[in-house]
Design an enzyme around this catalytic site. Structure first.
Site, short mmCIF file in Angstrom:
data_model
loop_
_atom_site.label_atom_id
_atom_site.label_comp_id
_atom_site.label_asym_id
_atom_site.label_seq_id
_atom_site.Cartn_x
_atom_site.Cartn_y
_atom_site.Cartn_z
N HIS A 161 64.08 69.55 -30.62
CA HIS A 161 62.73 69.99 -30.26
C HIS A 161 61.94 68.77 -29.81
CE1 HIS A 161 58.79 71.89 -30.54
NE2 HIS A 161 59.46 73.02 -30.45
N ASP A 217 64.85 79.13 -32.62
CA ASP A 217 65.75 80.02 -31.89
C ASP A 217 67.15 80.08 -32.46
OD1 ASP A 217 63.86 80.80 -30.04
OD2 ASP A 217 64.17 79.02 -28.82
N1 CMC Z 1 72.32 69.25 -27.89
C1 CMC Z 1 72.81 68.02 -27.65
N2 CMC Z 1 72.06 66.93 -27.43
C2 CMC Z 1 70.73 67.09 -27.43
C3 CMC Z 1 70.13 68.34 -27.68
C4 CMC Z 1 70.98 69.44 -27.91
N3 CMC Z 1 70.46 70.65 -28.13
N4 CMC Z 1 68.78 68.22 -27.61
C5 CMC Z 1 68.54 66.92 -27.35
N5 CMC Z 1 69.72 66.23 -27.24
C6 CMC Z 1 69.86 64.78 -27.02
C7 CMC Z 1 69.65 64.40 -25.57
O1 CMC Z 1 70.86 64.43 -24.84
C8 CMC Z 1 69.07 63.03 -25.72
O2 CMC Z 1 70.13 62.13 -26.01
P1 CMC Z 1 70.09 60.61 -25.45
O3 CMC Z 1 68.89 59.98 -26.11
O4 CMC Z 1 71.37 60.01 -25.88
O5 CMC Z 1 69.95 60.72 -23.96
C9 CMC Z 1 68.20 63.11 -26.97
O6 CMC Z 1 68.82 64.14 -27.76
C10 CMC Z 1 66.75 63.46 -26.70
O7 CMC Z 1 66.72 64.66 -25.93
P2 CMC Z 1 65.65 64.98 -24.81
O8 CMC Z 1 66.21 66.00 -23.87
O9 CMC Z 1 65.14 63.71 -24.20
O10 CMC Z 1 64.51 65.60 -25.70
P3 CMC Z 1 63.36 66.56 -25.21
O11 CMC Z 1 62.24 66.40 -26.18
O12 CMC Z 1 63.03 66.33 -23.76
O13 CMC Z 1 64.02 68.02 -25.31
C11 CMC Z 1 64.59 70.20 -25.99
C12 CMC Z 1 63.70 68.97 -26.26
C13 CMC Z 1 64.16 71.35 -26.91
C14 CMC Z 1 64.39 70.68 -24.53
C15 CMC Z 1 66.07 69.82 -26.23
O14 CMC Z 1 66.26 69.42 -27.57
C16 CMC Z 1 67.03 70.97 -25.88
O15 CMC Z 1 67.41 71.10 -24.70
N6 CMC Z 1 67.45 71.79 -26.90
C17 CMC Z 1 68.25 72.96 -26.63
C18 CMC Z 1 67.38 74.09 -26.12
C19 CMC Z 1 66.54 74.71 -27.21
O16 CMC Z 1 67.04 75.01 -28.29
N7 CMC Z 1 65.24 74.98 -26.90
C20 CMC Z 1 64.35 75.67 -27.81
C21 CMC Z 1 63.24 74.80 -28.30
S1 CMC Z 1 62.32 75.60 -29.64
C22 CMC Z 1 61.62 77.02 -28.97
C23 CMC Z 1 60.76 76.79 -27.77
O17 CMC Z 1 60.00 75.81 -27.71
O18 CMC Z 1 60.79 77.61 -26.87
#
Ligand code: CMC
Length: 431
Positions: free
Chosen positions: A308, A366
């Site tokens: 998140h 989720d």
């Molecule tokens: N699986 C594997 N690696 C992950 C995941 C994941 N679900 N989420 C983040 N990472 C890694 C990412 O690759 C990165 O690694 P590195 O630093 O080595 O490059 C690090 O963690 C930080 O990730 P980020 O993408 O920079 O973080 P963000 O804050 O931009 O993304 C997020 C947040 C929710 C989009 C992301 O965690 C994600 O894609 N999760 C899966 C989708 C999900 O479950 N979304 C629902 C969120 S809660 C309900 C809502 O808000 O709608």
């Protein structure tokens, strides 16, 4: 909010600029850079808004490190346990918990607006039967702007109020109709003698051929899912609604924009994607293979339902959702549900894995919601529409707050331009 005594200094090209520091009631201090460009001639750069507050708000507070979510100060776990969705709607919209009389009046007003204009039924019939219900919702909610002309003047507080009630009331009807349409069953009208969550379940699962009794435990679980998704401060869809409405646009069209944003798999679409991933994994012995894929930078696979932007701890909504999943499966007699078994083992293995620990990736709301919704009988394509109907009150509360704020300006971000500088047009013969 402003503590004029606190300032930060910015040194730039031999000059020093004082940036006021705004102190919130909770959360980190905020540097006020509103005058930065006019005084220092520079922009700030923050793609994805990871360090930027786009507005001030009194609705929802999240402490991502503690895993805390408060609506108007009340913790989400207390609201999920002791309150119910329409009371939380009242709280989000008006700022305080209602008195018994105020709640009754509010529930009555919502109940009286649940039906859709009959002509809107034709809109549904214009969609292909295999349309995703989110596609139908984006279209139909946007189309409300062509039906309810007496509640589109956003400068009139009464019209804003009517538009708000209409959207909260009609969203379950629209989501249920989108579902019924895609499965080829007749639409089921809302009823005024049952509560909001029961009404939604009935509109989704009743058929004219027989009586339908809503199970009160399932209705309570549905209501809790609505409550847990009601608002989440300045997330992508809420910011979309705020930005769209900052131009003074039609409120129904702005909510349709929020629905469009929510649909993406990184946001509300994650509940559908999370359950599909759990099914793809299938059995606990395949978990290590999928964890390895999630960690592999050359593989686009992500563990959906994990991670998140704000929570760097357990999402407090996921805790309640996990407990609810156990209760619902127990009630339905679905013991030894294989998907729940995969989910629990996946959570255990991920939380013991350095990759997830180092990046503070925890299950989010989720991760468990899809298991409950599937057990209730919803197809995965309905998961995000249910999120959308629950979040409508959050979008509307934030929209009302913004419109009522005299400081409201059209949202207009700047950019770091990296393209060509001015050059002369070349005639096609010379290219
Ligand atoms: N699986 C594997 N690696 C992950 C995941 C994941 N679900 N989420 C983040 N990472 C890694 C990412 O690759 C990165 O690694 P590195 O630093 O080595 O490059 C690090 O963690 C930080 O990730 P980020 O993408 O920079 O973080 P963000 O804050 O931009 O993304 C997020 C947040 C929710 C989009 C992301 O965690 C994600 O894609 N999760 C899966 C989708 C999900 O479950 N979304 C629902 C969120 S809660 C309900 C809502 O808000 O709608």
């Amino acid at each position: 909010m402003t503590d004029q005594k606190k300032t930060a200094q910015l040194s730039l090209n031999g000059q020093t600029y004082d940036l006021p520091i705004l102190s919130p009631t909770a959360g980190p201090d905020v540097l006020d850079i509103r005058k930065l460009y006019s005084q220092a001639g520079v922009f700030t750069y923050d793609p994805g808004f990871t360090s930027t507050a786009s507005c001030d708000s009194t609705i929802t507070f999240i402490d991502g490190d503690k895993g805390e979510l408060l609506h108007r100060g009340y913790p989400i776990d207390q609201l999920a346990e002791k309150s119910h969705y329409l009371e939380v709607c009242y709280l989000l919209l008006y700022g305080e918990l209602p008195s018994p009389a105020a709640l009754e009046d509010f529930e009555q007003r919502v109940t009286m607006h649940t039906m859709l204009h009959e002509q809107m039924h034709y809109l549904f019939r214009g969609f292909r039967r295999d349309a995703h219900p989110m596609a139908i919702m984006v279209g139909v909610v946007g189309a409300m702007s062509a039906f309810y002309h007496d509640s589109t003047d956003i400068n009139d507080p009464w019209q804003r109020e009517v538009a708000s009630i209409r959207m909260i009331a009609k969203m379950p009807t629209i989501a249920a109709m989108a579902y019924k349409y895609t499965i080829g069953q007749p639409f089921v009208s809302p009823r005024n003698d049952i509560d909001y969550a029961s009404n939604f379940l009935r509109m989704c699962f009743a058929v004219p051929a027989e009586e339908y009794e809503v199970n009160p435990i399932l209705s309570r679980a549905m209501d809790r899912i609505f409550t847990l998704h009601a608002d989440h401060e300045q997330n992508a869809s809420t910011s979309t609604v705020r930005l769209a409405s900052s131009s003074g646009a039609n409120p129904f069209a702005c909510i349709a924009a929020g629905i469009a944003c929510l649909w993406g798999p990184a946001h509300g679409g994650a509940n559908q994607a999370a359950l599909e991933s759990l099914k793809e994994i299938g059995t606990p012995d395949r978990i290590p293979e999928f964890l390895a894929r999630a960690k592999d930078k050359d593989d686009p696979f992500r563990l959906m339902g994990f991670g998140h932007r704000v929570y760097k701890n357990f999402d407090p909504r996921a805790k309640v959702m996990k407990q609810s999943a156990d209760e619902v499966l127990d009630l339905l007699g679905v013991e030894n549900n294989p998907i729940l078994a995969v989910a629990k083992e996946l959570e255990k293995q991920a939380l013991a894995d350095d990759y997830f620990v180092d990046r503070k990736l925890f299950p989010n709301v989720d991760f468990y919601s899809g298991i409950i919704l599937e057990a209730m009988g919803f197809p995965t394509s309905m998961f995000t529409p249910i999120f959308a109907l629950s979040r409508t009150v959050g979008w509307i509360s934030q929209w009302k707050e913004m419109i009522g704020d005299p400081q409201n300006k059209i949202g207009r971000p700047r950019q770091l331009y990296l393209g060509e500088t001015e050059r002369n047009y070349t005639d096609i013969e010379s290219r």
